[in-house]
Write a protein that holds these residues in place. Sequence first.
Motif, PDB file in Angstrom:
ATOM      1  N   ARG A  15     -10.139  15.435 -47.711  1.00 20.45           N
ATOM      2  CA  ARG A  15      -8.972  14.562 -47.558  1.00 20.45           C
ATOM      3  C   ARG A  15      -7.678  15.348 -47.698  1.00 20.45           C
ATOM      4  N   GLN A  19      -4.208  16.443 -44.729  1.00 22.29           N
ATOM      5  CA  GLN A  19      -2.841  16.085 -45.136  1.00 22.29           C
ATOM      6  C   GLN A  19      -1.934  17.307 -45.125  1.00 22.29           C
ATOM      7  N   ALA A  22      -1.216  18.158 -41.481  1.00 22.45           N
ATOM      8  CA  ALA A  22      -0.318  17.175 -40.878  1.00 22.45           C
ATOM      9  C   ALA A  22       1.129  17.413 -41.277  1.00 22.45           C
ATOM     10  N   ARG A  23       1.351  18.014 -42.434  1.00 20.54           N
ATOM     11  CA  ARG A  23       2.716  18.293 -42.889  1.00 20.54           C
ATOM     12  C   ARG A  23       3.199  19.669 -42.450  1.00 20.54           C
ATOM     13  N   ASP A 206      -7.431   9.735 -51.197  1.00 21.16           N
ATOM     14  CA  ASP A 206      -6.223   9.965 -50.406  1.00 21.16           C
ATOM     15  C   ASP A 206      -4.989  10.064 -51.281  1.00 21.16           C
ATOM     16  N   SER A 210      -2.567  13.330 -51.741  1.00 28.73           N
ATOM     17  CA  SER A 210      -1.119  13.301 -51.503  1.00 28.73           C
ATOM     18  C   SER A 210      -0.348  13.856 -52.696  1.00 28.73           C
ATOM     19  N   VAL A 213      -0.598  17.654 -52.477  1.00 23.61           N
ATOM     20  CA  VAL A 213       0.339  18.193 -51.485  1.00 23.61           C
ATOM     21  C   VAL A 213       1.735  18.317 -52.087  1.00 23.61           C
ATOM     22  N   ARG A 290      -1.017   4.787 -52.143  1.00 19.52           N
ATOM     23  CA  ARG A 290      -1.506   3.852 -51.140  1.00 19.52           C
ATOM     24  C   ARG A 290      -2.365   2.779 -51.799  1.00 19.52           C
TER      25      ARG A 290
END
Length: 303
Positions: A15, A19, A22-23, A206, A210, A213, A290
Motif C-alpha cells: 500500500r 502512494q 503517485a506523489r 492505507d 499515508s 509518506v 480515510r
Amino acid sequence: MRVFVAGGTGVLGRRLVPQLVARGHQVTATATNVAKLALLEKMGADGIVMNGLDARSVGEAVATAQPDVIVHQMTAISGKPDFKNFDRWFATTNRLRIEGTDHLLAAAEATGVAHVVAQSYASWNGIRQGGWVKTEEDPLDPTSTGQGAAAIRHLEKAVIHAGGAVLRYGALYGPGATDDQVELVRKRQYPVVGSGGGYSSWVHLDDAASATVLAAEQKATGVFNIVDDEPAPAREWLPYLAACAGAKPPMRVPVWLARILAGETAVTMMTQGRGFSNAKAKRELGWTLRYPSWRKGFKEELA
C-alpha cells in the motif's frame, strides 16, 4: 526524492509503494526473492532482492539505490496468530527489528543517507498504569510481548539516536492484513477473554501508508502513534468484527482458561491492554485519516 523501502512486498509495503510513486517519488523497494520483483515493477518501483538479516546484502542494496530516505518495513508476520507462543511466532520479526535495523542504519551511514523512517507497534501494548489511552510521552509496556518488546525497544532507541522517525502503527487491517484473524473469528476460535476491558488501537493499511509518506517527505524525527481516532476495548471491537464478517458473536472465556489455552499475552491484550492517541501525528504531520474509526473500516473491508 529517492525512497528505499525495505520490505516493499509486505501487506503495508504493497500500500505504501504506490502512494510514494503517485506523489512523484523514485522508489526502490526490496523483496526476499526474485519471484516477487514483478509485483514491485507493477507498482512502479525498481525492485531489488535483499536479505534483511545479512549485512552485506543490505549494504549492497542501499548502495545501489542511493536513496535520500530509507523506510524500514521489514517483518515476517504470517500465518495463524499464536499468542501462546508469541516469541516463537515473532522470532524472525524480532531479528529484523534488531539485526535488520542495525544493518539498515549502518548502510545509511555508509552511503550518506540522512533520514530513516521505521515501523514500530502501538496497539494494546502501552504501559499498564493509569488511563486506557497513551501518548508518545508514555512508555510502552516493557513485558507485554516478551522478546518482541525488547526488539521494539532496540529499534526505537537505534532509530531515534540516528535522528530518524519511529512510527508506532496500531493493529493493521485492510487487504491481506487480518485474513487469519477473521478466519479464527468465523470459526469462533477468537473469544473475548474475561471482561474484554483491555483497549486496542487499530489503523487501516492505507492510513498507515499515508502517514509514512508524510514522515518521509517531511524528514520527521521522533516517535509518532499512527492509530485511528477510536481506541476501544475488546468487548466492543471483537463482536463488531465478527458481525462485519458475517460470523456468530465471539464466545467468552474466563481468564484462567484463556491463560491455559492462549497464554499470558492474549490475556493481557484482552483484559489490560492500553490504546493510543494519534493527536501528535495529526498535529505535527498534518495527517488525515480515510478511516478515522475501525467501525467504518471493518464494515467496508468485510462487506
